[in-house]
Design a protein around this motif. Structure first.
Motif, PDB file in Angstrom:
ATOM      1  N   ILE A   3      -7.994  45.627 -39.028  1.00  0.00           N
ATOM      2  CA  ILE A   3      -9.116  44.944 -38.375  1.00  0.00           C
ATOM      3  C   ILE A   3      -8.759  43.461 -38.274  1.00  0.00           C
ATOM      4  CG2 ILE A   3     -11.569  44.316 -38.630  1.00  0.00           C
ATOM      5  CD1 ILE A   3     -11.048  47.351 -38.193  1.00  0.00           C
ATOM      6  N   VAL A   4      -8.997  42.883 -37.108  1.00  0.00           N
ATOM      7  CA  VAL A   4      -8.848  41.430 -37.008  1.00  0.00           C
ATOM      8  C   VAL A   4     -10.239  40.803 -37.041  1.00  0.00           C
ATOM      9  CG1 VAL A   4      -6.617  41.355 -35.836  1.00  0.00           C
ATOM     10  CG2 VAL A   4      -8.711  41.538 -34.479  1.00  0.00           C
ATOM     11  N   ALA A   5     -10.329  39.643 -37.672  1.00  0.00           N
ATOM     12  CA  ALA A   5     -11.630  38.980 -37.795  1.00  0.00           C
ATOM     13  C   ALA A   5     -11.620  37.660 -37.056  1.00  0.00           C
ATOM     14  CB  ALA A   5     -11.965  38.750 -39.265  1.00  0.00           C
ATOM     15  N   MET A   6     -12.736  37.397 -36.365  1.00  0.00           N
ATOM     16  CA  MET A   6     -12.938  36.087 -35.739  1.00  0.00           C
ATOM     17  C   MET A   6     -14.148  35.453 -36.387  1.00  0.00           C
ATOM     18  SD  MET A   6     -12.228  36.629 -31.725  1.00  0.00           S
ATOM     19  CE  MET A   6     -11.427  38.140 -31.184  1.00  0.00           C
ATOM     20  N   VAL A   7     -13.927  34.300 -36.980  1.00  0.00           N
ATOM     21  CA  VAL A   7     -14.995  33.591 -37.681  1.00  0.00           C
ATOM     22  C   VAL A   7     -15.375  32.371 -36.848  1.00  0.00           C
ATOM     23  CG1 VAL A   7     -15.667  32.446 -39.831  1.00  0.00           C
ATOM     24  CG2 VAL A   7     -14.040  34.363 -39.889  1.00  0.00           C
ATOM     25  N   THR A  20     -16.429  36.463 -44.866  1.00  0.00           N
ATOM     26  CA  THR A  20     -15.329  37.262 -44.300  1.00  0.00           C
ATOM     27  C   THR A  20     -14.234  37.481 -45.345  1.00  0.00           C
ATOM     28  OG1 THR A  20     -15.843  36.321 -42.143  1.00  0.00           O
ATOM     29  CG2 THR A  20     -13.704  37.403 -42.361  1.00  0.00           C
ATOM     30  N   LYS A  21     -13.917  36.424 -46.098  1.00  0.00           N
ATOM     31  CA  LYS A  21     -12.884  36.571 -47.148  1.00  0.00           C
ATOM     32  C   LYS A  21     -13.379  37.502 -48.255  1.00  0.00           C
ATOM     33  CE  LYS A  21     -10.212  32.417 -46.406  1.00  0.00           C
ATOM     34  NZ  LYS A  21      -9.999  31.021 -46.764  1.00  0.00           N
ATOM     35  N   TYR A  22     -14.654  37.430 -48.563  1.00  0.00           N
ATOM     36  CA  TYR A  22     -15.228  38.345 -49.556  1.00  0.00           C
ATOM     37  C   TYR A  22     -15.053  39.792 -49.071  1.00  0.00           C
ATOM     38  CZ  TYR A  22     -18.716  40.730 -52.395  1.00  0.00           C
ATOM     39  OH  TYR A  22     -19.357  41.608 -53.225  1.00  0.00           O
ATOM     40  N   MET A  23     -15.357  40.030 -47.806  1.00  0.00           N
ATOM     41  CA  MET A  23     -15.210  41.386 -47.246  1.00  0.00           C
ATOM     42  C   MET A  23     -13.745  41.812 -47.229  1.00  0.00           C
ATOM     43  SD  MET A  23     -18.002  41.081 -44.162  1.00  0.00           S
ATOM     44  CE  MET A  23     -17.798  42.758 -43.549  1.00  0.00           C
ATOM     45  N   GLN A  24     -12.882  40.863 -46.900  1.00  0.00           N
ATOM     46  CA  GLN A  24     -11.432  41.135 -46.875  1.00  0.00           C
ATOM     47  C   GLN A  24     -10.977  41.673 -48.239  1.00  0.00           C
ATOM     48  OE1 GLN A  24      -9.123  37.506 -46.567  1.00  0.00           O
ATOM     49  NE2 GLN A  24      -7.888  38.402 -44.936  1.00  0.00           N
ATOM     50  N   GLU A  34      -7.387  40.955 -41.124  1.00  0.00           N
ATOM     51  CA  GLU A  34      -6.628  39.720 -40.891  1.00  0.00           C
ATOM     52  C   GLU A  34      -7.531  38.728 -40.151  1.00  0.00           C
ATOM     53  OE1 GLU A  34      -2.981  40.101 -38.640  1.00  0.00           O
ATOM     54  OE2 GLU A  34      -2.660  37.928 -38.688  1.00  0.00           O
ATOM     55  N   ILE A  35      -7.657  37.544 -40.718  1.00  0.00           N
ATOM     56  CA  ILE A  35      -8.519  36.532 -40.100  1.00  0.00           C
ATOM     57  C   ILE A  35      -7.699  35.728 -39.082  1.00  0.00           C
ATOM     58  CG2 ILE A  35      -9.979  34.511 -40.532  1.00  0.00           C
ATOM     59  CD1 ILE A  35     -10.413  35.696 -43.408  1.00  0.00           C
ATOM     60  N   LEU A  36      -8.122  35.769 -37.827  1.00  0.00           N
ATOM     61  CA  LEU A  36      -7.383  35.064 -36.769  1.00  0.00           C
ATOM     62  C   LEU A  36      -7.783  33.581 -36.757  1.00  0.00           C
ATOM     63  CD1 LEU A  36      -7.712  37.601 -33.781  1.00  0.00           C
ATOM     64  CD2 LEU A  36      -5.957  37.507 -35.576  1.00  0.00           C
ATOM     65  N   PRO A  37      -6.802  32.679 -36.649  1.00  0.00           N
ATOM     66  CA  PRO A  37      -7.128  31.236 -36.645  1.00  0.00           C
ATOM     67  C   PRO A  37      -7.646  30.768 -35.279  1.00  0.00           C
ATOM     68  CG  PRO A  37      -4.767  31.536 -36.463  1.00  0.00           C
ATOM     69  CD  PRO A  37      -5.351  32.923 -36.569  1.00  0.00           C
ATOM     70  N   ILE A  38      -8.832  31.261 -34.898  1.00  0.00           N
ATOM     71  CA  ILE A  38      -9.324  30.950 -33.542  1.00  0.00           C
ATOM     72  C   ILE A  38      -9.672  29.475 -33.371  1.00  0.00           C
ATOM     73  CG2 ILE A  38     -10.148  33.273 -32.986  1.00  0.00           C
ATOM     74  CD1 ILE A  38     -13.003  32.272 -33.625  1.00  0.00           C
ATOM     75  N   HIS A  39      -9.847  28.765 -34.494  1.00  0.00           N
ATOM     76  CA  HIS A  39     -10.155  27.334 -34.389  1.00  0.00           C
ATOM     77  C   HIS A  39      -8.938  26.541 -33.894  1.00  0.00           C
ATOM     78  CE1 HIS A  39      -8.518  28.121 -38.364  1.00  0.00           C
ATOM     79  NE2 HIS A  39      -8.039  26.907 -38.337  1.00  0.00           N
ATOM     80  N   PHE A  71     -16.587  40.310 -36.153  1.00  0.00           N
ATOM     81  CA  PHE A  71     -17.050  38.980 -35.757  1.00  0.00           C
ATOM     82  C   PHE A  71     -17.984  38.461 -36.847  1.00  0.00           C
ATOM     83  CE2 PHE A  71     -16.054  41.018 -31.717  1.00  0.00           C
ATOM     84  CZ  PHE A  71     -15.392  40.006 -31.027  1.00  0.00           C
ATOM     85  N   ALA A  72     -17.726  37.238 -37.319  1.00  0.00           N
ATOM     86  CA  ALA A  72     -18.619  36.599 -38.282  1.00  0.00           C
ATOM     87  C   ALA A  72     -19.116  35.319 -37.639  1.00  0.00           C
ATOM     88  CB  ALA A  72     -17.886  36.295 -39.583  1.00  0.00           C
ATOM     89  N   THR A  73     -20.389  35.278 -37.351  1.00  0.00           N
ATOM     90  CA  THR A  73     -20.879  34.115 -36.593  1.00  0.00           C
ATOM     91  C   THR A  73     -21.941  33.298 -37.323  1.00  0.00           C
ATOM     92  OG1 THR A  73     -21.730  33.374 -34.442  1.00  0.00           O
ATOM     93  CG2 THR A  73     -22.674  35.420 -35.316  1.00  0.00           C
TER      94      THR A  73
END
Ligand SMILES: Cc1cc2nc3c(=O)[nH]c(=O)nc-3n(C[C@H](O)[C@H](O)[C@H](O)COP(=O)(O)O)c2cc1C
Length: 186
Positions: A3-7, A20-24, A34-39, A71-73
């Protein structure tokens, strides 16, 4: 399952990143998140879309290879933050890599409603023709008053919230497994 994550927060102490890191960590035996560095994405510009910055290609590939997207918004002025909208816009163009991807939404805020308005908008955006994720219906994760529900290490301490997110994650894993056949037949 990958799963990829976008925060949708670029803040150092972001609660949504914390969640998100807690869920990871908590679901590491079920899913690799994997948390994508969308920033790090520049502002989307249609002039650049055929020859985009390398990070766009790198993140696109990661989405393509994934089984689903988390997605974590946060909620900014009753909507999703620009950093998240910007990422979705990039991934909706040239190659619409989000189409048919199973998706799940969570959101945390210090307010009581826990990103209700932002998530309503996010579901609408995810339904746009060149986005078209297969978003898990129901299972709405609103973590309100989040500052009262985490400890200093970023762990969720509110038992009811943890149990609820556990159940939603189980539902999402099922959803991803069931979505495989649909996506390949579409
Ligand atoms: C520009 C801005 C607008 C905001 N608007 C809202 C809002 O409409 N509703 C809400 O519940 N919180 C709002 N907040 C508060 C955020 O929910 C809070 O800052 C939250 O911690 C942001 O998520 P993060 O911790 O992941 O960065 C706003 C914050 C900022 C900076």
């Amino acid at each position: 399952m990958k799963i990829v994550a976008m925060v949708g927060s670029n803040r150092r102490e972001s609660y949504n990143m914390m969640l998100t890191k807690y869920m990871q960590n908590r679901y590491a035996d079920k899913v690799e998140i994997e948390i994508l560095p969308i920033h790090e994405l520049p502002f989307y510009n249609q002039d650049d879309e055929l020859n985009p910055p390398e990070i766009v290609n790198i993140l696109r590939e990661k989405i393509k290879e994934s089984d689903g997207v988390l997605f974590a918004t946060p909620e900014y002025n009753a909507s999703i933050p620009a950093v998240l909208k910007n990422a979705i816009d990039w991934f909706s163009r040239v190659e619409a890599v989000l189409v048919n991807k199973p998706a799940m939404i969570v959101g945390a805020s210090m307010g009581a409603l826990g990103t209700v308005k932002a998530q309503l908008q996010l579901r609408q955006i995810l339904n746009a023709v060149n986005v078209s994720t297969m978003t898990l219906p129901g299972n709405e994760v609103y973590v309100g008053s989040v500052h009262e529900k985490v400890d200093e290490e970023g762990n969720l301490t509110d038992e009811a919230t943890v149990e609820f997110i556990d159940s939603v994650m189980d539902n999402f894993v099922n959803w991803v497994e069931k979505s495989v056949n649909y996506a390949s037949a579409y």
